[in-house]
Design an enzyme around this catalytic site. Structure first.
Site, short mmCIF file in Angstrom:
data_model
loop_
_atom_site.label_atom_id
_atom_site.label_comp_id
_atom_site.label_asym_id
_atom_site.label_seq_id
_atom_site.Cartn_x
_atom_site.Cartn_y
_atom_site.Cartn_z
N TRP A 1 47.22 37.25 41.62
CA TRP A 1 47.85 36.00 41.16
C TRP A 1 47.22 35.45 39.89
CZ3 TRP A 1 45.62 35.85 46.30
CH2 TRP A 1 46.47 36.38 47.27
N HIS A 2 46.82 36.33 38.99
CA HIS A 2 46.21 35.88 37.74
C HIS A 2 47.12 36.19 36.55
CE1 HIS A 2 41.90 36.22 39.62
NE2 HIS A 2 42.65 35.28 40.17
N TYR A 3 48.41 36.09 36.75
CA TYR A 3 49.33 36.39 35.65
C TYR A 3 49.26 35.28 34.60
CZ TYR A 3 52.20 33.65 38.93
OH TYR A 3 52.65 32.71 39.82
N HIS A 4 49.55 35.66 33.37
CA HIS A 4 49.41 34.74 32.24
C HIS A 4 50.29 35.23 31.09
CE1 HIS A 4 46.35 37.91 32.06
NE2 HIS A 4 46.46 37.85 30.74
#
Length: 578
Positions: free
Chosen positions: A512-515
């Protein structure tokens, strides 16, 4: 059992076990209302879209001197044990109902992911780990170091705690050191090479603090927070030489539309988008800012052509190894991290929160259901496919040992692989199409292999073997489970690079570290003001070129505070008082 039936079963169990904590009306602080209570006669100095990790500290800070409206599409975290209690961490991620605090989506890569849909944003549904960005990241972004540290400390004083180190975490810590990820840096928020204990937003009783709690530091006479306020588009005045944001159109929980307007008297009021790496580029496109050809194809009136909106999407790929133990281990989320010099981070989680096997099953191996347990190729994965696969081929064949143990996780820091985001339709409630292109860059794949090799060294250290009580127990059990259930618990050959590369590709999941999607220099300037228009900003992880630190939440929280104070100081100088 279908995914919907499984979710319903979990809801029934949740109601039975948590009813006492949600009796009566859900508590709301006085400054929080439902969207339907909005009166359109009011004007605001700042309208913040998204009450998440960045939006809450930003709104709280701006409200010290100015009138702020904070619009959150989700509900309240208060009174929801699936948010507030660590033991229920995985339940909210599984919940696919419309009122869930998380909204699932599947990227075109076949990786199941989740977006926050609750006041407090990702801090309400994540694993709680708190660790600052590296000094080099701060320098590359152009932030002022002393100002950054002040902003971090403002967050830390309110919602960050020192963890009670679980036995599994202690074993992983010692295993990392024996595997060469050294030195041991103790308990610290700082990003330094080696192994460390980080902060957490869970207190010692397992209660979660969130970004929503930072709103208690606001000037509540200036702050209005609306729940279930879904922004449909930003309104622009196009009569001048440049489009100018003047307000937003949003719908309430009943589907009724409302107009919220800026106070444009001084010309410094702003609409600030803090809707996250998925929501912010999606909302810009629906408001008419994005690639002209794409907007026209979706019949969205073009306000400003910007080919970079939705570009540069990235997600830190995660791969993990499950280690079964002969005895149940205490539940823990992320507490330890190994920061390697080859660009991978090693973390861990363990245990289950409930004694019921049905709950343990979903809690203990939720991440693996989307990756390691599924021999379904990533491109063929979906909620339905994975649910069916687990029910028919996996669940009945996995021995009880698979529900006892922990994960060791390896993730890539700042992947070179990039993707994009596109609109599927013009319904803001629907997820857009997202592509991350995991491991399309060979260097990312190389770093994944190095991470799995480090985990292999850790598995054979005495500290982890003490939990399995047998020198070869872990490997034998992993191999037996893999053969019996036809799953990908471990690579077939730890010493074969090609095997490890295939393992990385087959079992990739998300942390869940999308950017990306609204990146600095392409969609916004270095002050996060939207390029080509007036009166609009983007302040969240969509502006990042790389995800900061080992886990981004600390820096995104800090960013909200940092930008808010910067705005106040630029407008008020010494009178800002912050």
């Amino acid at each position: 059992m279908s995914l919907n039936k499984a979710v319903m079963l979990l809801k029934i169990i949740f109601i039975l076990t948590a009813a006492t904590s949600i009796q009566g009306k859900v508590y709301h602080p006085s400054y929080i209302d439902e969207a339907s209570t909005f009166a359109s006669s009011s004007e605001y100095d700042y309208i913040v879209i998204g009450g998440g990790t960045a939006g809450c500290p930003l709104a709280a800070t701006l409200s010290q001197k100015y009138k702020v409206l904070l619009l959150e599409r989700g509900g309240s975290p208060y009174g929801n044990p699936n948010v507030t209690q660590m033991q229920n961490f995985h339940i909210s991620l599984m919940d696919t109902s419309p009122d869930s605090p998380s909204q699932p989506f599947v990227s075109t890569d076949g990786v199941i992911n989740a977006r926050a849909r609750v006041l407090g944003g990702g801090t309400c549904i994540n694993a709680g780990f708190y660790s600052r960005a590296s000094p080099s990241f701060v320098k590359s972004v152009g932030w002022q170091e002393d100002f950054v540290n002040d902003s971090y400390r403002w967050i830390e004083r309110q919602i960050v705690h020192c963890p009670n180190l679980a036995p599994w975490q202690a074993a992983v810590r010692d295993g990392l050191l024996m595997a060469g990820v050294s030195p041991f840096n103790g308990y610290t928020y700082d990003h330094v090479y080696g192994t460390k204990v980080g902060g957490t937003i869970f207190d010692k009783s397992g209660y979660r603090s969130t970004a929503a709690d930072l709103l208690s530091a606001a000037n509540h006479t200036n702050l209005r927070v609306l729940l279930r306020a879904t922004v449909l588009k930003i309104r622009f005045d196009q009569s001048g030489s440049r489009p100018k944001a003047v307000g937003v159109l949003f719908k309430d929980e009943n589907g009724n539309h409302h107009l919220a307007s800026l106070n444009v008297g001084e010309g410094k009021s702003q609409v600030i988008i803090s809707a996250g790496a998925i929501g912010s580029p999606q909302l810009l496109m629906l408001s008419g800012i994005g690639p002209k050809s794409h907007l026209k194809a979706k019949k969205v009136p073009v306000v400003l052509h910007n080919k970079f909106v939705g570009k540069g999407m990235a997600d830190n790929p995660l791969n993990s190894i499950f280690i079964p133990t002969k005895k149940q281990v205490k539940q823990s989320l992320i507490q330890i991290v190994g920061i390697t010099k080859y660009g991978s981070y090693i973390e861990a989680s363990s245990g289950f929160s409930q004694s019921s096997k049905s709950i343990s099953y979903h809690h203990g191996i939720m991440s693996a259901e989307a990756g390691q347990l599924a021999t379904i190729p990533p491109k063929e994965r979906s909620f339905e496919a994975i649910s069916s696969y687990i029910e028919k081929k996996v669940k009945k064949k996995i021995p009880i040992e698979a529900f006892r143990g922990g994960f060791i996780l390896s993730k890539i820091a700042g992947p070179n692989s990039k993707g994009h985001l596109k609109l599927i339709d013009t319904n803001i409630d629907n997820n857009p199409e997202v592509t991350f292109n995991y491991f399309s860059d060979p260097f990312d794949l190389h770093r994944c292999v190095k991470g799995i090799e480090t985990i292999a060294k850790m598995v054979h250290t005495s500290h982890l073997l003490n939990l399995t009580n047998d020198d070869d127990y872990s490997m034998k059990m992993l191999l037996n489970i893999s053969v019996d259930a036809n799953i990908n618990f471990i690579p077939k050959h730890f010493n074969d690079t090609s095997s490890l590369e295939q393992f990385c590709k087959d079992t990739v999941i998300t942390i869940w570290h999308y950017h990306g999607g609204c990146q600095v220099g392409k969609v916004v300037d270095s002050d996060y003001k939207l390029l080509g228009v007036d009166g609009a900003m983007v302040v969240d992880g969509s502006t990042f070129l790389k995800s900061p630190g080992t886990n981004p939440q600390a820096t995104v929280l800090m960013m909200g505070r940092y930008v808010g104070v910067k705005i106040l100081r630029e407008r008020l100088g010494s009178e800002a008082g912050v």
